[in-house]
Design a protein around this motif. Structure first.
Motif, PDB file in Angstrom:
ATOM      1  N   VAL A   1       0.792  -1.236   0.000  1.00 37.19           N
ATOM      2  CA  VAL A   1       0.000   0.000   0.000  1.00 37.19           C
ATOM      3  C   VAL A   1       0.825   1.287   0.000  1.00 37.19           C
TER       4      VAL A   1
ATOM      5  N   TRP B   1      -6.074  -3.850   5.757  1.00 35.73           N
ATOM      6  CA  TRP B   1      -5.765  -3.760   4.323  1.00 35.73           C
ATOM      7  C   TRP B   1      -6.097  -5.033   3.547  1.00 35.73           C
TER       8      TRP B   1
ATOM      9  N   LYS C   1      -8.177  -4.598   0.514  1.00 36.70           N
ATOM     10  CA  LYS C   1      -7.498  -3.986  -0.627  1.00 36.70           C
ATOM     11  C   LYS C   1      -6.700  -5.028  -1.413  1.00 36.70           C
TER      12      LYS C   1
ATOM     13  N   ASN D   1     -13.373   0.581  -1.370  1.00 44.13           N
ATOM     14  CA  ASN D   1     -13.100   1.412  -0.195  1.00 44.13           C
ATOM     15  C   ASN D   1     -14.064   1.074   0.944  1.00 44.13           C
TER      16      ASN D   1
ATOM     17  N   GLU E   1      -4.654   4.687  -1.390  1.00 49.01           N
ATOM     18  CA  GLU E   1      -4.777   3.260  -1.706  1.00 49.01           C
ATOM     19  C   GLU E   1      -6.236   2.833  -1.818  1.00 49.01           C
ATOM     20  N   TRP E   2      -7.123   3.596  -1.183  1.00 50.37           N
ATOM     21  CA  TRP E   2      -8.544   3.251  -1.237  1.00 50.37           C
ATOM     22  C   TRP E   2      -9.231   3.883  -2.443  1.00 50.37           C
TER      23      TRP E   2
ATOM     24  N   THR F   1      -9.944  -2.391  -6.690  1.00 49.26           N
ATOM     25  CA  THR F   1      -9.466  -3.515  -5.892  1.00 49.26           C
ATOM     26  C   THR F   1      -9.622  -4.805  -6.693  1.00 49.26           C
TER      27      THR F   1
END
Lengths: 621, 243
Positions: free
Chosen positions: A183, A492, A495, A581, A589-590, A594
């Motif tokens: 991330v 995470w 993600k 997210n 990163e959000w 994904t």
């Protein structure tokens, strides 16, 4: 801002990658074994006139052969050789190395995509923790009753040493490995790490080092404790050589990773991502990497000198030759104490991130948090001799080192202040990452306070070398860092996989582990207070009950970890879909899809405010 | 976090970065590696000075054993009926300061050649001249390597009994010199690799008058190696014996 950035990368051509198309973990193993055998074969004739084949020098050459062969087999030398030949990678080569179009096979190759490396670190960390944890269970099973001989004493000693070092290595990479890779570059707004091939090198070098470390279990006992100080190491056979070489190779991995992390953060940030807008986890990663760059050269040196003493008969740590064990102790602890914070700081920084997102509040006193991490890193290089209070080295320095050690509790206290300040009157979302975070806070209080006791020389004189110290640093590493690492994993995980880590299983795991930690290590404190020495395989009946309780606690922790492992495996494939997210967080990163696409962003974003500005409409009721 | 994905300037950048941007990143990495190397060198010198300061049992430059013959000669003697005589306290002398400084000088000259080559490349844009300079610098380093190996072979060893067998051991002074010179050798070997890279790459046009950044990167590291050689020589030739 919930914009999802789409991506379209060019496809790789059929011939891109060159030799790397045929290289993977399998060829690395074959290369490692072949070159190790070749090195052993030659060294046996040149360096081992007795012909036993197992002299220290032969063992070292075998270990070097394994490492070099592994590097050749995985493809680590492809880049340098192409550089020297003036045939640099083309864009298509880079995309091939990044794993474009290779499916799951890319996880077994010298893949440069930071997200692949992050996943590789997740798996590697779990493997290391699994092996180290299994050794811990063997140790605790042996200690379940006085005079119990579940394993013989030499094997027990070997388990102690390898368990200790394996867990240290695993925890060094437990947070920084997965998340400073997966991330962190996205958080900075970068397409990859600054040096993608060095990134792959650092991971696969860790694998090579782990191979060497595990070899110690197969070549005789390592009955010298995990700090492996001379002259006790003189009694250890070739296991010591593999152990020392594993550390040397490991420091190559950490140095390369540290340089890469710092260079990424300082030079790859997207427009508008000023240092004051950096997510706090990125700061933590950078500070830990810088501290590692300072600390690990000592580790490299102390184990290199150990190897030289054993193989070519230098006298660094040999008193009869003019050396001294104090030199080794100093060099080891010059690394050893900063290393604790190389482990701790990324975990704490991840928790700052989690606390902010899960309470919908900015990180409390962001600058103080950074100052706390910097202060902790700075002070950590001035406290090493508190590990040597009872050795007799420089008694006049005892006072100053006691003082610096007690002062370090101030930046440590800042961590609590920032965490609690962030959570204070927040709209706290009690999801899995939050639960593990609260576990960290509770355990870290015990870890910190018992640390203050041990920094006082009069108390340390009584407790040093007892199970009290063991319990203290297990509260640091298991109760604090491991809880922080699991919180980061739960945070995470969506993600990485696009799925939530199973909440129910995760909570069962949490309670088993949390209760297990208290039962195991509070009882261990009592064993220590009663005077039970560390690293012994058999003990007086005086310590019977507390050891029984500790072992029951350890099995409870193991149950918790197995439930967590089950949760990870099932959630990875069948967990509830999370979307890009799931926590309504604001950091970059959000904002990407994904799982994030190769090179993360089609168009690099421009940042206009910090990641902790939560808007009214997103605040949960 | 608020982001704007429609910035025209950013959109035009695409996935390609300018050589200056890449160079800045690589330079930072080189300085960071040098930082790690600096810590290692400092720790080595700390070990050297610490061992000299402690001088355990007066063994900094002395050791009980035998000296003057080869390992095999002593082994044969030990195995003979006569056996080894009683060991004596062997005193080793510091390595020749002049030779130490000669190796350092050669290393510094190689760094000078690389530096001059880079300046010439940037001024004249002549990649072929630079390639020749890189070959020359590599050759000079090769000389330094040969001298370093000679130096390593001159570190005195002492035949001693150890754990029911015999070995050729080092006093602490010799041990510290072995690792300092060995460390220098590793760096010189790395310079050979880098020098060959510079020479070949500039001959192939990968490094040129316009693309000189890698030449500077290598020069920075090269100068660091030369500087560290000077520091090691200065310390080990001025602080060695105990009076």
């Amino acid at each position: 801002m919930t914009t999802t950035l789409e991506h379209s990368a060019p496809k790789v051509t059929s011939k891109a990658g060159g030799l790397a198309r045929h290289q993977n973990f399998g060829t690395a193993l074959i290369g490692g074994v072949l070159v190790a055998w070749l090195a052993w074969f030659i060294a046996r004739r040149v360096c081992d006139p007795t012909g036993s084949g197992y002299s220290d020098l032969t063992a070292i050459w075998l270990g070097i052969g394994w490492t070099v062969g592994f590097w050749i087999g995985i493809g680590a030398f492809n880049g340098p050789l192409r550089w020297i030949a003036g045939r640099d990678h083309t864009r298509a080569d880079d995309l091939y190395y990044a794993g474009e179009g290779q499916g799951r096979a890319r996880y077994w190759k010298y893949t440069t995509d930071h997200k692949v490396v992050g996943v590789q670190y997740i798996v590697m960390t779990m493997v290391l923790l699994g092996v180290g944890g299994t050794l811990a269970m063997a140790i605790r099973t042996n200690l379940i009753a006085p005079g119990n001989h579940f394993v013989n004493q030499q094997v027990y000693n070997g388990f102690i040493a390898v368990h200790g070092m394996l867990m240290i290595l695993a925890l060094i990479v437990a947070v920084a490995g997965p998340w400073a890779n997966f991330v962190m570059p996205i958080m900075c707004g970068a397409r990859d790490m600054a040096f993608p091939r060095l990134n792959a090198l650092s991971f696969w070098t860790l694998v090579a080092a782990a191979g060497l470390l595990l070899t110690t279990l197969a070549v005789g006992s390592l009955d010298s404790g995990w700090v492996v100080l001379a002259p006790i190491t003189n009694q250890v056979g070739v296991a010591m050589d593999f152990f020392a070489l594993a550390i040397v190779v490991f420091t190559v991995s950490t140095t390369v990773a540290g340089v890469n992390t710092i260079a990424t953060i300082l030079t790859m940030r997207t427009k508008g991502m000023t240092l004051e807008r950096l997510p706090i986890f990125v700061w933590g990663s950078m500070i830990a990497a810088a501290l590692g760059l300072y600390a690990f050269p000592y580790f490299l040196l102390v184990e290199s000198l150990q190897i030289l003493d054993r193989t070519v008969f230098t006298s660094f740590f040999v008193a009869t030759g003019g050396g001294t064990g104090w030199l080794q102790a100093n060099l080891f602890w010059l690394m050893g104490h900063p290393e604790v914070y190389v482990i701790l700081i990324p975990a704490v920084a991840a928790l700052f991130e989690i606390a902010s997102v899960m309470s919908r509040k900015p990180v409390f006193s962001y600058r103080t948090a950074i100052a706390g991490m910097v202060g902790l890193a700075g002070l950590s290089i001035l406290v090493w001799a508190h590990h040597m209070f009872t050795t007799g080295w420089a008694p006049t320095l005892g006072g100053p080192f006691m003082l610096t050690t007690e002062i370090i509790s101030i930046p440590t206290g800042v961590f609590f202040l920032v965490l609690i300040g962030t959570l204070w009157r927040g709209n706290i979302w009690m999801k899995l990452p939050t639960v593990w975070m609260f576990g960290f806070i509770a355990n870290f209080i015990i870890a910190g306070i018992t640390g203050i006791y041990l920094s006082d020389i009069p108390i340390d004189n009584q407790l040093h070398g007892t199970m009290f110290v063991t319990a203290h640093f297990h509260y640091v590493f298991v109760g604090s860092v491991l809880f922080g690492a699991i919180a980061a994993l739960a945070f995470w995980f969506p993600k990485v996989t696009g799925r939530f880590l199973n909440e129910f299983q995760g909570r069962i795991s949490f309670w088993l582990t949390f209760v297990g930690v208290q039962v195991t290590f509070l009882a261990m404190f009592l064993s220590g207070l009663k005077g039970m020495p560390r690293r012994i395989s058999s003990y007086s009946i005086l310590f019977e009950h507390t050891n029984l309780i500790s072992t029951i606690g350890a099995y409870t922790i193991m149950s918790g970890m197995l439930v967590l492992l089950g949760a990870i495996i099932t959630s990875w494939r069948h967990g509830d879909p999370s979307g890009p997210n799931p926590w309504h967080a604001n950091s970059l990163e959000w904002m990407v899809s994904t799982p994030p696409p190769l090179e993360n962003f089609d168009v690099l974003p421009v940042i206009t405010e910090d990641p902790y500005t939560y808007r009214e409409e997103l605040v949960r009721s | 976090m608020s982001i704007d994905t429609h910035d025209q300037h950013v959109a035009h950048e695409g996935h390609h970065e300018s050589p200056e941007v890449v160079d800045g990143r690589q330079r930072l990495a080189v300085w960071l590696f040098i930082g790690g190397d600096f810590v290692t060198l400092s720790a080595l010198l700390f070990a050297y000075l610490y061992l000299r300061g402690v001088n355990t049992d007066g063994h900094w430059m002395n050791m009980l054993g035998y000296q003057g013959h080869t390992f095999g000669w002593y082994e044969n003697l030990a195995g003979s009926a006569a056996g080894l005589p009683a060991p004596t306290l062997i005193h080793v002398h510091p390595l020749a300061a002049g030779f130490n400084w000669l190796v350092t000088l050669v290393t510094v000259i190689s760094a000078g050649v690389v530096w001059l080559g880079e300046r010439g490349l940037r001024a004249t844009k002549n990649a072929k001249s630079y390639s020749a300079m890189a070959w020359l610098a590599t050759a000079v380093v090769a000389v330094a390597i040969v001298l370093t190996i000679i130096q390593l072979r001159h570190i005195p060893q002492i035949f001693v009994a150890k754990n029911d067998s015999h070995v050729m051991a080092y006093t602490t002074y010799s041990s510290a010199m072995l690792v300092l010179i060995g460390s220098a050798l590793v760096h010189l070997l790395l310079l050979v690799f880098l020098g060959l890279g510079l020479a070949i790459r500039s001959a192939r046009g990968v490094i040129s008058g316009e693309k000189w950044h890698q030449a500077r990167l290598v020069r920075i590291f090269w100068v660091w190696v030369a500087l560290s050689a000077v520091v090691i020589s200065a310390v080990t030739t001025t602080v060695n014996t105990i009076h």
